[in-house]
Design a protein around this motif. Structure first.
Motif, PDB file in Angstrom:
ATOM      1  N   MET A 166      46.415  46.439 -55.809  1.00 29.78           N
ATOM      2  CA  MET A 166      47.214  45.236 -55.671  1.00 29.78           C
ATOM      3  C   MET A 166      46.793  44.267 -56.786  1.00 29.78           C
ATOM      4  N   PRO A 167      47.740  43.635 -57.457  1.00 29.27           N
ATOM      5  CA  PRO A 167      47.409  42.691 -58.520  1.00 29.27           C
ATOM      6  C   PRO A 167      46.575  41.517 -57.971  1.00 29.27           C
ATOM      7  N   PRO A 168      45.637  40.996 -58.774  1.00 27.01           N
ATOM      8  CA  PRO A 168      44.765  39.913 -58.294  1.00 27.01           C
ATOM      9  C   PRO A 168      45.513  38.685 -57.771  1.00 27.01           C
ATOM     10  N   ILE A 169      46.602  38.312 -58.415  1.00 27.27           N
ATOM     11  CA  ILE A 169      47.332  37.124 -57.952  1.00 27.27           C
ATOM     12  C   ILE A 169      47.946  37.380 -56.573  1.00 27.27           C
ATOM     13  N   LEU A 170      48.496  38.564 -56.360  1.00 27.35           N
ATOM     14  CA  LEU A 170      49.068  38.902 -55.055  1.00 27.35           C
ATOM     15  C   LEU A 170      47.971  38.959 -53.986  1.00 27.35           C
ATOM     16  N   THR A 171      46.836  39.539 -54.328  1.00 28.15           N
ATOM     17  CA  THR A 171      45.699  39.577 -53.407  1.00 28.15           C
ATOM     18  C   THR A 171      45.282  38.158 -53.040  1.00 28.15           C
ATOM     19  N   THR A 172      45.205  37.301 -54.054  1.00 29.99           N
ATOM     20  CA  THR A 172      44.831  35.905 -53.831  1.00 29.99           C
ATOM     21  C   THR A 172      45.806  35.219 -52.892  1.00 29.99           C
ATOM     22  N   VAL A 173      47.106  35.356 -53.142  1.00 24.05           N
ATOM     23  CA  VAL A 173      48.118  34.708 -52.309  1.00 24.05           C
ATOM     24  C   VAL A 173      48.047  35.228 -50.867  1.00 24.05           C
ATOM     25  N   CYS A 174      47.880  36.524 -50.708  1.00 22.61           N
ATOM     26  CA  CYS A 174      47.791  37.092 -49.351  1.00 22.61           C
ATOM     27  C   CYS A 174      46.564  36.562 -48.608  1.00 22.61           C
ATOM     28  N   LEU A 175      45.412  36.573 -49.272  1.00 21.22           N
ATOM     29  CA  LEU A 175      44.194  36.069 -48.636  1.00 21.22           C
ATOM     30  C   LEU A 175      44.294  34.578 -48.336  1.00 21.22           C
ATOM     31  N   LEU A 176      44.849  33.804 -49.268  1.00 21.97           N
ATOM     32  CA  LEU A 176      45.012  32.373 -49.029  1.00 21.97           C
ATOM     33  C   LEU A 176      45.977  32.101 -47.881  1.00 21.97           C
ATOM     34  N   THR A 177      47.016  32.900 -47.768  1.00 20.96           N
ATOM     35  CA  THR A 177      47.961  32.733 -46.661  1.00 20.96           C
ATOM     36  C   THR A 177      47.278  33.005 -45.326  1.00 20.96           C
ATOM     37  N   LEU A 178      46.541  34.100 -45.260  1.00 17.66           N
ATOM     38  CA  LEU A 178      45.819  34.411 -44.020  1.00 17.66           C
ATOM     39  C   LEU A 178      44.790  33.332 -43.696  1.00 17.66           C
ATOM     40  N   SER A 179      44.051  32.884 -44.712  1.00 17.89           N
ATOM     41  CA  SER A 179      43.050  31.844 -44.466  1.00 17.89           C
ATOM     42  C   SER A 179      43.716  30.557 -43.994  1.00 17.89           C
ATOM     43  N   ASN A 180      44.886  30.267 -44.524  1.00 15.98           N
ATOM     44  CA  ASN A 180      45.589  29.059 -44.135  1.00 15.98           C
ATOM     45  C   ASN A 180      46.086  29.122 -42.701  1.00 15.98           C
ATOM     46  N   ILE A 181      46.465  30.289 -42.257  1.00  9.44           N
ATOM     47  CA  ILE A 181      46.868  30.445 -40.853  1.00  9.44           C
ATOM     48  C   ILE A 181      45.698  30.087 -39.942  1.00  9.44           C
ATOM     49  N   PHE A 182      44.507  30.629 -40.269  1.00 14.77           N
ATOM     50  CA  PHE A 182      43.321  30.299 -39.483  1.00 14.77           C
ATOM     51  C   PHE A 182      43.025  28.807 -39.537  1.00 14.77           C
ATOM     52  N   MET A 183      43.084  28.224 -40.739  1.00 13.48           N
ATOM     53  CA  MET A 183      42.729  26.812 -40.871  1.00 13.48           C
ATOM     54  C   MET A 183      43.740  25.913 -40.173  1.00 13.48           C
ATOM     55  N   THR A 184      44.995  26.266 -40.206  1.00  9.59           N
ATOM     56  CA  THR A 184      45.999  25.467 -39.510  1.00  9.59           C
ATOM     57  C   THR A 184      45.720  25.461 -38.013  1.00  9.59           C
ATOM     58  N   PHE A 185      45.368  26.617 -37.452  1.00  6.43           N
ATOM     59  CA  PHE A 185      45.002  26.664 -36.032  1.00  6.43           C
ATOM     60  C   PHE A 185      43.715  25.889 -35.779  1.00  6.43           C
ATOM     61  N   ALA A 186      42.758  25.982 -36.693  1.00  4.60           N
ATOM     62  CA  ALA A 186      41.501  25.260 -36.509  1.00  4.60           C
ATOM     63  C   ALA A 186      41.730  23.751 -36.528  1.00  4.60           C
ATOM     64  N   TRP A 187      42.566  23.282 -37.432  1.00  4.36           N
ATOM     65  CA  TRP A 187      42.779  21.843 -37.575  1.00  4.36           C
ATOM     66  C   TRP A 187      43.741  21.273 -36.544  1.00  4.36           C
ATOM     67  N   TYR A 188      44.754  22.037 -36.159  1.00  3.06           N
ATOM     68  CA  TYR A 188      45.828  21.475 -35.340  1.00  3.06           C
ATOM     69  C   TYR A 188      46.068  22.185 -34.016  1.00  3.06           C
ATOM     70  N   GLY A 189      45.615  23.413 -33.856  1.00  6.14           N
ATOM     71  CA  GLY A 189      45.876  24.168 -32.630  1.00  6.14           C
ATOM     72  C   GLY A 189      45.310  23.510 -31.389  1.00  6.14           C
ATOM     73  N   HIS A 190      44.175  22.843 -31.543  1.00  2.00           N
ATOM     74  CA  HIS A 190      43.545  22.183 -30.394  1.00  2.00           C
ATOM     75  C   HIS A 190      44.395  21.044 -29.845  1.00  2.00           C
ATOM     76  N   LEU A 191      45.313  20.509 -30.658  1.00  2.00           N
ATOM     77  CA  LEU A 191      46.172  19.421 -30.171  1.00  2.00           C
ATOM     78  C   LEU A 191      47.056  19.887 -29.020  1.00  2.00           C
ATOM     79  N   LYS A 192      47.401  21.166 -29.018  1.00  2.00           N
ATOM     80  CA  LYS A 192      48.224  21.714 -27.947  1.00  2.00           C
ATOM     81  C   LYS A 192      47.353  22.372 -26.878  1.00  2.00           C
ATOM     82  N   ASN A 193      46.379  23.163 -27.304  1.00  2.00           N
ATOM     83  CA  ASN A 193      45.620  23.993 -26.374  1.00  2.00           C
ATOM     84  C   ASN A 193      44.441  23.303 -25.712  1.00  2.00           C
ATOM     85  N   MET A 194      43.877  22.285 -26.352  1.00  2.00           N
ATOM     86  CA  MET A 194      42.643  21.700 -25.841  1.00  2.00           C
ATOM     87  C   MET A 194      42.743  20.186 -25.695  1.00  2.00           C
TER      88      MET A 194
END
Length: 117
Positions: free
Chosen positions: A1-29
């Motif tokens: 996989m090209p490095p830029i595509l790998t970077t975008v995929c990893l950043l997207t996955l990391s952002n999903i986690f961070m969005t839940f970490a920063w904002y998910g508790h507003l609904k769940n907790m």
């Protein structure tokens, strides 16, 4: 996989986690003390860092730090808008469009050297 595509995929996955970490508790907790939400968020953020750090190291092989940051911000908005609309049930507003247009301008300016040779 090209490095830029790998970077975008990893950043997207990391952002999903961070969005839940920063904002998910507003609904769940919302009924829990803030310290509990913070500790749970830190636990979720660990997974974000396990994806984000390698993403930036891989991406920095081909992109400047500024380009990596703007790429991250575009991914952030791409993840955050559906999250806020569908998970948190926020209302869609024109502000999302304006923010997206501003980010498109940022993308143009940070990548214009690559785009225009």
């Amino acid at each position: 996989m090209p490095p830029i595509l790998t970077t975008v995929c990893l950043l997207t996955l990391s952002n999903i986690f961070m969005t839940f970490a920063w904002y998910g508790h507003l609904k769940n907790m919302a009924h829990k003390p803030w310290i509990v939400a913070a500790l749970v968020s830190w636990g979720i953020a660990l997974f974000e860092y396990l994806l984000q750090v390698p993403a930036n190291r891989i991406g920095h092989q081909m992109l400047s730090v500024g380009q990596l940051k703007i790429t991250q911000e575009v991914i952030t908005l791409t993840v955050f808008v559906p999250f806020s609309l569908f998970y948190l049930k926020e209302k869609l507003s024109w502000d999302y469009l304006w923010a997206g247009l501003c980010l498109m301008g940022a993308v143009f300016f940070i990548f214009r050297g690559r785009l225009m040779g």
